[in-house]
Design a protein around this motif. Structure first.
Motif, short mmCIF file in Angstrom:
data_model
loop_
_atom_site.label_atom_id
_atom_site.label_comp_id
_atom_site.label_asym_id
_atom_site.label_seq_id
_atom_site.Cartn_x
_atom_site.Cartn_y
_atom_site.Cartn_z
N TRP A 75 40.94 48.01 32.68
CA TRP A 75 42.33 47.71 33.03
C TRP A 75 42.38 46.99 34.38
N GLU A 76 41.60 47.50 35.32
CA GLU A 76 41.58 46.91 36.64
C GLU A 76 40.93 45.53 36.61
N ALA A 77 39.86 45.38 35.82
CA ALA A 77 39.17 44.09 35.75
C ALA A 77 40.03 43.02 35.10
N GLU A 78 40.96 43.44 34.21
CA GLU A 78 41.83 42.49 33.51
C GLU A 78 43.19 42.41 34.18
N GLY A 79 43.25 42.63 35.48
CA GLY A 79 44.52 42.57 36.20
C GLY A 79 45.16 41.20 36.12
N GLY A 80 46.41 41.13 36.54
CA GLY A 80 47.13 39.86 36.48
C GLY A 80 48.05 39.83 35.28
#
Length: 549
Positions: free
Chosen positions: A125-130
């Protein structure tokens, strides 16, 4: 002592609480998917609370976090472990009626898999932020569905495996979707359930962002793809059910009578063998009125050998001397000083002294039938309520019976004892080894679990074997669930209640073929591993590009 355990986690409570509560909510929703609740519709929503918790937690201290810091975050592991512990404790607590310590260890181990999944979800989830996009949502959903599916496969295989209550089993009351097990096993259904959950949450979050003007409004084809996947599988299942109902060609039948004696199970106050055999003989005399081809007795309702105990032997010999039907019973058996859990098939009018066909249970239940690693860890012996360990059989063979009518082809039965009918890998092994098998026959003794949901949960896991292997399933339980299941997974007949009685009927089936699941097995696991590897490689490539820039 308690303070020493709790104190290190006290500083975690304020930031942990929201995520812990969301994880606990998902754990409880997953409990509701299975007997006695059977809220199948919740399968598509069960992971929403924990995924929303992951989303709102992902912004916490995001700035300045080192890569990989998520994996060392004790809050995430604690919340994920709590979700898994609640789920497995809430669905498997009844095993504690036999071994409380063994059940605790089992639940404590199995809870690790949901914990790993939650940490992975938070990291992704954090890596796919934005900005949330349709393509990004589908990629994240496919990855998280793959991670969950691989986890379920691992726990169904590692340390002899205990694959009960995969999320796909929650669909055991949805006959069209159940047909997906023909093509990819229960794990294919698990993958779909998790995929839809993740797409649903991320689509909902995207709607909120668009409504608040935080990102541009675009078509939500990610949600459409998820719904299309469910619709395609449902339609394919309906088509198969309609085709199976209209299909012509050869059909075989078997008149059966399953004896449910409801013999109490207790180590402290064992039921007298002479009363047990008398009760089963009386019920068998009632069953004979239905003129069955096959009579079933449950798995070892008393702790004696039918071939060695005098009372049991006399009663059984008397029955075999006059019976016009084939008899399949469960019993303890001894050979070369080893103890086995056996199924014995007695043919009518057999010559005196002729031995029955015998199958010894292959897949034993840890903490129920043996103490794992007891030779190296002696304390494990105290976790098992039995003095002797069972030994596993080595031959997953068939037993053969003939009907009363002359000229009828013999019927080949695949005996499955106790929990063996809940094991997809073992069921597939039997079907591949014996493609000529006709009927799966499970004899079980869930009487140890009394009136708990254990027998209903066992049955919910078992019905998928009929679908996966394209073979009908007959079940005979000491106190349930005694039933007949068609090749499609439809329950054709079941004994009402937990008391003593007879379930009689006629089982009809067409000779089964080799299903895609039998041929290719859990191909969804291989596909999931490949997808995870591709996603990890793509993430690594993106990080490399950022560093070079």
């Amino acid at each position: 002592m308690i303070g020493a355990v709790i104190f290190p986690f006290l500083p975690l409570l304020p930031p942990l609480l929201p995520l812990l509560l969301s994880a606990a909510a998902s754990g409880l929703l997953m409990v509701a998917l299975f007997p006695p609740w059977d809220q199948t519709w919740l399968a598509w929503l069960a992971l929403w609370p924990v995924l929303l918790g992951v989303h709102f937690d992902s912004g916490r201290d995001k700035a300045g976090r080192e890569a990989g810091a998520v994996w060392s975050d004790r809050r995430l592991w604690t919340a994920g472990y709590a979700m898994g512990f609640l789920f497995f404790a809430g669905t498997l607590w009844w095993i504690g009626l036999v071994t409380a310590a063994g059940t605790f260890l089992l639940v404590a181990y199995m809870a690790l898999y949901p914990a790993l999944w939650l940490v992975w979800a938070r990291w992704r989830w954090e890596a796919e932020g934005g900005e949330l996009t349709s393509a990004g949502n589908l990629a994240v959903a496919a990855e998280l569905a793959s991670v969950w599916t691989v986890g379920e496969w691992l726990r169904g295989w590692l340390f002899t495996g205990f694959g009960w209550n995969d999320l796909g089993v929650a669909l055991h009351r949805n006959l069209p979707l159940m047909q997906g097990a023909r093509w990819g096993g229960v794990l294919l259904l698990t993958w779909l359930v998790v995929f839809v959950n993740v797409v649903g949450v991320r689509s909902a979050l995207r709607f909120v962002r668009e409504a608040r003007g935080r990102q541009k409004v675009r078509p939500h084809w990610d949600f459409g793809v998820a719904m299309l996947a469910v619709a395609v599988l449902f339609s394919a299942g309906m088509s198969h059910l309609l085709h199976a109902g209209r299909e012509g060609g050869e059909r075989r039948t078997l008149r059966f009578a399953a004896i449910q004696p409801d013999i109490p199970q207790s180590e402290d106050d064992p039921f007298p063998p002479e009363k047990a055999i008398r009760r089963q003989l009386d019920l068998t005399e009632q069953a004979a009125l239905f003129k069955p081809d096959l009579v079933l007795w449950p798995e070892a309702p008393v702790g004696v050998s039918a071939r060695l105990n005098p009372s049991y032997r006399r009663g059984l010999d008397g029955l075999v001397s006059w019976m016009p039907f084939t008899l399949l019973i469960g019993s303890l058996d001894y050979h070369d000083d080893l103890l086995y859990n056996a199924a014995m098939l007695f043919s009518p009018a057999r010559p005196d002294g002729e031995a029955p066909q015998v199958y010894w249970k292959n897949h034993l239940v840890p903490f129920g039938e043996y103490a794992p690693w007891a030779d190296r860890l002696p304390f494990m012996r105290r976790l098992v309520p039995f003095v002797l360990d069972f030994s596993p059989g080595r031959d997953s063979g068939l037993v053969t019976m003939r009907k009363r009518e002359a000229g009828e082809e013999p019927i080949k039965l695949a005996p499955l004892i106790c929990f063996e009918d809940s094991l997809p890998l073992y069921g597939r092994h039997v079907a591949r080894l014996h493609p000529d098998l006709d009927v799966l026959v499970n004899i079980t003794n869930d009487g140890w679990f009394r009136t708990s949901p254990g027998s209903a949960m066992h049955f919910a896991n078992a019905v998928f074997r009929a679908v996966e292997l394209d073979r009908p399933l007959l079940r005979c339980g000491n106190n349930g669930v005694t039933a007949a299941v068609e090749q499609t997974g439809r329950v054709a007949a079941t004994f009402a209640g937990n008391g003593a009685g007879v379930l009689a009927g006629e089982l009809a089936w067409r000779p089964g073929g080799v299903t895609p699941y039998v041929r290719y097995g859990d191909w969804i696991v291989g596909l999931s591993l490949a997808l995870i590897a591709l996603r990890l490689a793509a993430a690594r490539l993106r990080r490399g590009r950022v560093i070079r820039l």
